[in-house]
Design a protein around this motif. Structure first.
Motif, mmCIF file in Angstrom:
data_model
loop_
_atom_site.group_PDB
_atom_site.id
_atom_site.type_symbol
_atom_site.label_atom_id
_atom_site.label_comp_id
_atom_site.label_asym_id
_atom_site.label_seq_id
_atom_site.Cartn_x
_atom_site.Cartn_y
_atom_site.Cartn_z
ATOM 1 N N HIS A 142 0.820 -1.169 0.397
ATOM 2 C CA HIS A 142 -0.017 -0.080 -0.072
ATOM 3 C C HIS A 142 0.898 1.000 0.059
ATOM 4 C CE1 HIS A 142 -3.660 -2.693 0.506
ATOM 5 N NE2 HIS A 142 -2.617 -3.881 1.323
ATOM 6 N N LEU A 143 0.812 2.187 -1.118
ATOM 7 C CA LEU A 143 0.974 3.386 -0.704
ATOM 8 C C LEU A 143 1.023 4.183 0.135
ATOM 9 C CD1 LEU A 143 3.991 4.797 -2.223
ATOM 10 C CD2 LEU A 143 2.113 5.245 -4.088
ATOM 11 N N VAL A 144 2.108 4.514 1.151
ATOM 12 C CA VAL A 144 1.191 5.753 1.992
ATOM 13 C C VAL A 144 2.332 6.450 2.029
ATOM 14 C CG1 VAL A 144 0.742 6.714 4.363
ATOM 15 C CG2 VAL A 144 -0.308 4.627 2.990
ATOM 16 N N PRO A 145 3.175 8.304 0.924
ATOM 17 C CA PRO A 145 3.552 8.984 1.191
ATOM 18 C C PRO A 145 4.212 9.394 2.196
ATOM 19 C CG PRO A 145 2.458 9.343 -0.258
ATOM 20 C CD PRO A 145 1.598 8.372 0.056
ATOM 21 N N ASN A 146 4.900 10.355 2.319
ATOM 22 C CA ASN A 146 5.670 10.967 4.276
ATOM 23 C C ASN A 146 4.874 12.320 3.446
ATOM 24 O OD1 ASN A 146 7.814 9.494 4.863
ATOM 25 N ND2 ASN A 146 9.374 10.690 3.143
ATOM 26 N N GLY A 147 4.889 12.200 5.009
ATOM 27 C CA GLY A 147 3.471 14.009 5.251
ATOM 28 C C GLY A 147 4.345 14.643 6.227
ATOM 29 N N CYS A 148 3.483 15.925 6.889
ATOM 30 C CA CYS A 148 3.872 16.876 6.979
ATOM 31 C C CYS A 148 3.126 17.161 8.422
ATOM 32 C CB CYS A 148 4.480 17.928 6.352
ATOM 33 S SG CYS A 148 2.824 18.232 5.839
ATOM 34 N N GLU A 149 3.689 17.355 9.406
ATOM 35 C CA GLU A 149 2.751 18.252 10.951
ATOM 36 C C GLU A 149 2.498 19.707 9.818
ATOM 37 O OE1 GLU A 149 6.416 17.823 13.509
ATOM 38 O OE2 GLU A 149 4.528 17.313 14.458
ATOM 39 N N ARG A 150 1.477 20.146 10.764
ATOM 40 C CA ARG A 150 0.772 21.596 10.391
ATOM 41 C C ARG A 150 1.488 22.424 11.501
ATOM 42 N NH1 ARG A 150 -5.391 18.619 10.832
ATOM 43 N NH2 ARG A 150 -5.811 18.201 8.344
ATOM 44 N N LEU A 151 1.862 23.318 10.987
ATOM 45 C CA LEU A 151 2.721 24.230 11.902
ATOM 46 C C LEU A 151 1.838 25.356 12.641
ATOM 47 C CD1 LEU A 151 5.900 24.356 10.075
ATOM 48 C CD2 LEU A 151 5.208 22.122 12.677
ATOM 49 N N ASP A 152 2.414 25.698 13.683
ATOM 50 C CA ASP A 152 1.894 26.723 14.158
ATOM 51 C C ASP A 152 2.420 28.169 12.906
ATOM 52 O OD1 ASP A 152 1.968 25.996 17.352
ATOM 53 O OD2 ASP A 152 0.601 26.139 16.361
ATOM 54 N N GLY A 153 2.027 29.404 13.515
ATOM 55 C CA GLY A 153 2.425 30.951 13.137
ATOM 56 C C GLY A 153 3.574 30.990 13.301
ATOM 57 N N ASP A 154 4.251 32.052 12.886
ATOM 58 C CA ASP A 154 5.034 32.868 13.029
ATOM 59 C C ASP A 154 5.944 32.544 14.030
ATOM 60 O OD1 ASP A 154 4.306 36.235 11.179
ATOM 61 O OD2 ASP A 154 4.839 33.755 10.830
ATOM 62 N N VAL A 155 7.625 32.192 14.426
ATOM 63 C CA VAL A 155 8.484 31.557 15.511
ATOM 64 C C VAL A 155 8.785 33.032 15.746
ATOM 65 C CG1 VAL A 155 7.479 29.019 15.372
ATOM 66 C CG2 VAL A 155 9.281 30.512 13.797
ATOM 67 N N GLU A 156 10.406 32.988 16.547
ATOM 68 C CA GLU A 156 10.948 34.232 17.222
ATOM 69 C C GLU A 156 12.428 33.198 15.942
ATOM 70 O OE1 GLU A 156 12.272 34.559 20.955
ATOM 71 O OE2 GLU A 156 13.618 35.726 20.297
ATOM 72 N N ALA A 157 13.186 34.627 15.782
ATOM 73 C CA ALA A 157 13.913 33.262 14.257
ATOM 74 C C ALA A 157 15.179 33.189 15.113
ATOM 75 C CB ALA A 157 14.560 34.739 14.120
ATOM 76 N N HIS A 158 15.353 32.357 15.159
ATOM 77 C CA HIS A 158 16.913 31.318 15.714
ATOM 78 C C HIS A 158 17.761 31.874 16.113
ATOM 79 C CE1 HIS A 158 19.773 27.838 16.949
ATOM 80 N NE2 HIS A 158 18.159 27.321 17.674
ATOM 81 N N ALA A 159 18.773 32.010 17.029
ATOM 82 C CA ALA A 159 20.168 32.789 17.329
ATOM 83 C C ALA A 159 21.003 32.796 16.363
ATOM 84 C CB ALA A 159 20.547 32.237 18.786
ATOM 85 N N ALA A 160 21.232 31.171 15.600
ATOM 86 C CA ALA A 160 22.192 31.120 14.848
ATOM 87 C C ALA A 160 22.251 31.786 13.901
ATOM 88 C CB ALA A 160 22.270 30.045 14.129
ATOM 89 N N LEU A 161 20.423 32.132 13.202
ATOM 90 C CA LEU A 161 20.165 33.410 11.816
ATOM 91 C C LEU A 161 20.301 34.661 12.271
ATOM 92 C CD1 LEU A 161 17.484 31.037 10.254
ATOM 93 C CD2 LEU A 161 20.792 30.750 10.122
ATOM 94 N N ARG A 162 20.849 35.416 13.242
ATOM 95 C CA ARG A 162 20.101 36.283 13.749
ATOM 96 C C ARG A 162 21.084 37.294 12.824
ATOM 97 N NH1 ARG A 162 18.759 35.928 20.179
ATOM 98 N NH2 ARG A 162 17.020 34.683 19.105
ATOM 99 N N ASP A 163 22.476 37.550 12.775
ATOM 100 C CA ASP A 163 23.651 37.933 12.483
ATOM 101 C C ASP A 163 23.931 37.476 11.333
ATOM 102 O OD1 ASP A 163 24.160 37.788 15.492
ATOM 103 O OD2 ASP A 163 22.983 39.386 14.389
ATOM 104 N N LEU A 164 23.754 36.045 10.097
ATOM 105 C CA LEU A 164 23.748 36.323 8.839
ATOM 106 C C LEU A 164 23.190 36.884 8.143
ATOM 107 C CD1 LEU A 164 22.875 32.408 9.113
ATOM 108 C CD2 LEU A 164 25.184 33.734 9.864
#
Length: 1022
Positions: free
Chosen positions: A830-852
């Motif tokens: 039986h074919l059942v492809p991969n899936g995804c989660e329903r994600l909430d709205g905006d999130v705070e930028a991760h610290a690793a990206l703030r200064d890039l």
């Protein structure tokens, strides 16, 4: 280049490293100071064919064993108790089309010397692809110490060597002082066998069926199962009809062989039990004992459930046991059904016994016990064999057994051991003893007499020495036969049973070197030609032979019989024939069985018992109570990446149909775990540290919640001891104990659901311990295409897939190519492809990206085999003011870090836990998937695309396979140039984003909740 296995430089290591599970109890310590070859007092000219390894400081000698003044073998002498010696020689190479039988004889000196050393084992070794010696077959399982003057003979075949690789005959000696002689090693080439299939190359799961487990018909089935157990995983199953008893036949009741049964009284109760047994039986081969309706129907159901061949064994002409000796046809069965004939409702009635011979034609393969049956039914001859390691006179104290039954040294015991019946000539023996009237002759009958008339007649023989004894345990059989001076087998040549029956007691006597006096009936004709027994065609010949027994004049006949047994009727010989039968049955696809199918349909209609064409475990019901679900994952990286099994387990709990998840990562050795941690310290972006911490949490149970238990079996590997995280570590062999302890500690329900993500090599062990209600296999890639696999490992991978897919009740795949490539193993994927989660709205930028600096072009995933690194470097060069962010592990690829060092705008953030990776990802300006198109990516359904899409990101991806569901909503590039153009278009806003409402709708359709719902529709049979 493969190491020469006979050279002193051949690797000296534990031969059990890659041995089958059933042989792991061979004692075989390894020593760092094993010394190859010997410069001690060996006669090199005569003993040079034997290669030697010994423990340091061992004192030993190999010298010619003499017969008169002629060398006849090799004498192995250990001079002290601390010495330890291992010897081997390479057997002459046989072509792929030829085989050879060998006879190996070992003997202990009758007198003189210091004693006899222990023989730890005798084995055949083969050479694997790496040049290592591995176990091929066990010939003698020790440790044993021969009695002075005794002898042990083992017959074996070179058939079944892998790919024509060399076979070595090896032996291990210890605990001197003393001498043991290799008296002879003779070879008997068989010549080409072009019409015969090769031996089975791996252990099979064999289900042997008896039509009744409560009385003597189970004897032959037990023999088949016991013989098959030498090389395969076996169980013996069947009904217990109350007509014959309420429990398993006493002679085998205490045997170690796995056995299952169910009670039955009539056709309806039999069919109910048979259907249930078929649903709960997993096997690769069904071997039906006797063509009787109960065994044939049960065998057919089990064969259907497992899509495996059904072999039928014939050891009697069953029609000889009924009044009407003509086979019944379908019309007669139909007439009996319509008339509600009394015999129709009894599965073992005369009608059904006669119909059984008609059904025999639908067997996929036939085995028979003797040449008379072979003339009538065809098939391969499998003798009434016995285990030569048990049926060995040297193992038993004959005088002690005779004393137990009241016989002294001057007595001559005539033994009848088995089921006494009129046609077996027991009364003829009694009459002969009455005529001879020698007080030394004593008739000993061991076996319950069910025939009242026979019992009453025997009671009249008060003028001879006659003793009647009840059934004895099966495992006493060789010991009891060994007390006899002769066995007399007087089949009535005019009786229909004798025309096709070869008594098992003949094999018993020949095996133990007991002289046999017998009438030559058709099943014995070939044995008579071999002079294995003394023919007694008439009363005068019988009387003369009994007088010779009384005078002890026919002892040499017993030795002739044992020689014949070893070369024709031993397990060693017949187990090889059995393997040939299994292989032949497997190579011939299971044939259609229309008459058996019609019989099941008719019986289902008459009894109301549902008997569908397939007896796989039935689907779950919607009203079933929530069950425990056990996840088997093939690696040790769960809880890190948010892989498909992690997500399925998480959302399975939300359905309310799963009570609890027990998640098992692959077992891992402490040394391997520490290597992971060390590698992470030496290489950037390596997952080793996360794996170490994940295993640690699982071992210490710090990752558990009330309804989600996470476990990993951490063991000490090959080390003698080990400790980690404050706990003593068990050996790898203790995995079954770990599972049992988990089952008890976690109070795992009976019949849990088992979810397997192949490839899991420990799957059979988990199945055996946890006994699931359903097995669900989820195919997410094809490891057969992984680069760098050795031929031996590739074969192991293929066999692993075959085992799981044969067993699984439901099979899923994440993409169409995977479904197609595994279709030869399972057509109902039986074919059942991969899936995804329903994600909430905006999130705070991760610290690793703030200064890039932006734009941030990001990739999350495995940084190894499938990534197009030249394209990533090209992106870095095209956007020097932007940032290329890579999240994931590059374990085993240290050159990846060098690529990042060449480009200041490439930022490798390493492995981040799933939730953190999500946060980083949602800070990208564009998510990329620059993948190579290869065999690996052709059979994958990229999970990262679903996560990218659910995160609301614009996506640029290479045009790899299995992305059709998302392709209309992302920028897809066939070439590197197109990829660069699509990336530019996305960053410049030339490609409009997906409408948020459409995205939400698509995410809901592709969500893990939706995928789980599709899975449950299959599990519940919708």
């Amino acid at each position: 280049m493969m190491t020469d296995p006979t050279s002193p430089q051949a690797p000296v290591q534990d031969i059990m490293n890659d041995a089958p599970t059933h042989a792991c109890d061979i004692a075989n310590e390894t020593f760092d100071d094993w010394i190859p070859d010997s410069d001690q007092d060996n006669d090199g000219a005569f003993c040079g064919a034997w290669h030697v390894e010994y423990k340091k400081n061992s004192r030993f000698a190999l010298t010619p064993a003499l017969q008169g003044d002629r060398p006849s073998g090799v004498a192995v002498t250990l001079h002290d108790g601390a010495s330890w010696l291992r010897i081997w020689q390479q057997l002459p190479h046989q072509s792929d089309e030829a085989q050879a039988d060998y006879a190996l004889a070992l003997s202990a000196p009758a007198k003189g010397g210091d004693g006899v050393p222990i023989l730890k084992w005798v084995v055949l070794l083969s050479i694997d692809a790496k040049g290592q010696r591995v176990l091929h077959k066990t010939l003698v399982q020790g440790p044993i110490r021969l009695v002075p003057g005794s002898r042990i003979v083992r017959n074996f075949s070179t058939a079944g060597s892998v790919d024509g690789r060399p076979l070595l005959l090896a032996m291990d000696f210890a605990d001197g002082p003393g001498t043991l002689a290799i008296a002879s090693l003779s070879i008997h080439p068989r010549g080409p066998l072009p019409s015969q299939p090769a031996l089975a190359k791996r252990p099979e799961r064999v289900c042997v069926i008896s039509w009744d487990m409560a009385h003597n018909p189970v004897g032959r089935a037990f023999l088949l199962a016991d013989m098959a157990a030498r090389n395969h995983s076996v169980e013996l199953v069947g009904p217990i009809f109350k007509t014959y008893g309420n429990s398993i036949w006493p002679p085998i009741a205490d045997a170690l062989l796995p056995m299952r049964s169910f009670p039955a009284s009539d056709m309806a109760s039999f069919l109910r039990g048979a259907a249930e047994m078929a649903r709960n039986t997993r096997c690769d081969i069904v071997h039906v004992g006797k063509p009787r309706l109960p065994s044939l129907l049960l065998g057919h159901l089990i064969s259907q459930a497992n899509n495996c061949p059904m072999i039928v064994d014939v050891d009697d002409h069953e029609l000889a046991f009924v009044k009407d000796r003509t086979p019944a046809d379908w019309n007669e069965v139909l007439a009996a059904a319509e008339a509600d004939a009394s015999g129709f409702a009894i599965p073992h009635s005369d009608l059904w016994t006669r119909f059984g011979e008609t059904l025999l034609a639908e067997a996929d393969y036939v085995t028979v016990s003797n040449i008379a049956l072979q003339r009538r039914f065809g098939g391969a001859v499998l003798r009434h064999a016995r285990d030569e390691t048990l049926f060995d006179p040297a193992r038993y104290d004959r005088d002690q057994t005779r004393g137990e039954f009241g016989y002294g040294a001057q007595d001559r015991v005539i033994l009848f051991l088995g089921t006494p019946r009129a046609h077996k000539g027991l009364l003829d023996v009694a009459e002969a003893l009455r005529r001879v009237q020698d007080p030394r002759l004593a008739l000993c009958v061991i076996g319950r007499i069910g025939d009242k008339a026979l019992s009453e007649t025997l009671a009249t023989y008060t003028d001879i020495r006659l003793a009647l004894h009840p059934d004895q345990p099966w495992d006493r059989l060789p010991e009891l036969v060994n007390m006899a001076d002769a066995v007399v087998i007087l089949q009535d040549p005019d009786h229909p049973i004798a025309a096709y029956q070869l008594p098992a007691k003949l094999t018993d006597a020949l095996a133990m070197g007991v002289p046999v006096l017998a009438r030559t009936v058709p099943p014995l004709e070939d044995i008579a030609l071999a002079r294995a027994y003394l023919p007694v065609p008439n009363d005068a010949a019988l009387d003369a032979a009994l007088r010779d027994v009384a005078a002890d004049r026919i002892a040499s006949q017993g030795q002739a019989g044992r020689t014949y047994f070893l070369t024709e009727m031993s397990y060693a010989v017949n187990a090889a024939r059995l393997d040939l039968a299994y292989r032949a049955a497997q190579q011939a696809r299971p044939a259609a069985k229309p008459l058996l199918d019609r019989t099941l349909k008719l019986l289902s209609r008459k009894t109301g018992i549902a008997l569908g064409p397939s007896a796989r475990r039935p689907p779950l019901r919607r009203d079933d109570a929530p069950r425990d679900m056990i996840f088997l994952w093939k690696q040790n990286d769960s809880d890190i990446y948010g892989r498909r099994p992690d997500m399925l387990a998480k959302y399975m709990l939300e359905t309310g149909k799963v009570r609890r998840i027990i998640h098992l990562d692959a077992p891992i050795a402490l040394q391997e775990l520490e290597q992971q941690s060390e590698a992470a310290q030496q290489q950037a972006a390596h997952q080793g540290r996360q794996i170490y911490e994940t295993v640690k949490k699982r071992v210490l149970r710090q990752a558990d919640t009330a309804d989600f238990l996470r476990r990993t079996f951490l063991h000490r590997g090959r080390a003698a001891s080990g400790e980690a995280f404050g706990q003593a570590l068990p050996p790898p062999e203790a995995y079954a104990d770990f599972l049992r302890a988990l089952r008890e500690e976690a109070a795992v329900q009976d019949g849990p659901l088992l979810w397997v993500s192949p490839l899991v090599f420990d799957y059979p062990l988990v199945m055996e311990v946890l006994k699931p209600r359903l097995v669900i296999a989820d195919l997410i890639d094809d490891q057969r295409t992984f680069p760098g696999l050795s031929a031996a490992y590739r074969q192991r991978v293929e066999e692993g897939y075959e085992a799981i897919l044969r067993d699984a009740d439901m099979v899923f795949s994440n993409c169409e190519p995977i479904r197609k490539v595994f279709a030869p193993l399972r057509t109902d994927i039986h074919l059942v492809p991969n899936g995804c989660e329903r994600l909430d709205g905006d999130v705070e930028a991760h610290a690793a990206l703030r200064d890039l600096p932006r734009p941030i072009i990001g990739y999350v995933g495995n940084l190894r085999d499938r990534v197009n690194w030249p394209l990533i470097e090209r992106i870095a060069q095209a956007y020097p003011d932007g940032s290329i962010v890579l999240v994931g592990s590059a374990h085993g690829r240290p050159e990846v870090a060098a690529i990042a060092e060449r480009h200041a705008n490439i930022h490798m953030l390493g492995v981040r836990p799933y939730e953190e990776a999500l946060q980083i990802m949602r800070g990208f300006d564009v998510a990329i998937m620059p993948h190579l198109q290869n065999a690996l990516s052709d059979r994958m359904n990229p999970l990262k695309l679903y996560v990218y899409f659910a995160s609301g990101l614009p996506i640029v991806a290479s045009a790899v396979a299995n992305i059709d569901e998302l392709a209309p909503y992302i920028a897809v590039a066939d070439t590197d140039d197109q990829f660069m153009a699509q990336l530019k278009a996305v960053l410049n806003g030339w490609i409009p984003p997906v409408n948020p409402a459409l995205r939400d709708y698509l995410v809901s359709k592709m969500s893990w909740q939706a995928r789980i719902n599709a899975i449950w529709r299959v599990l519940e049979g919708e």
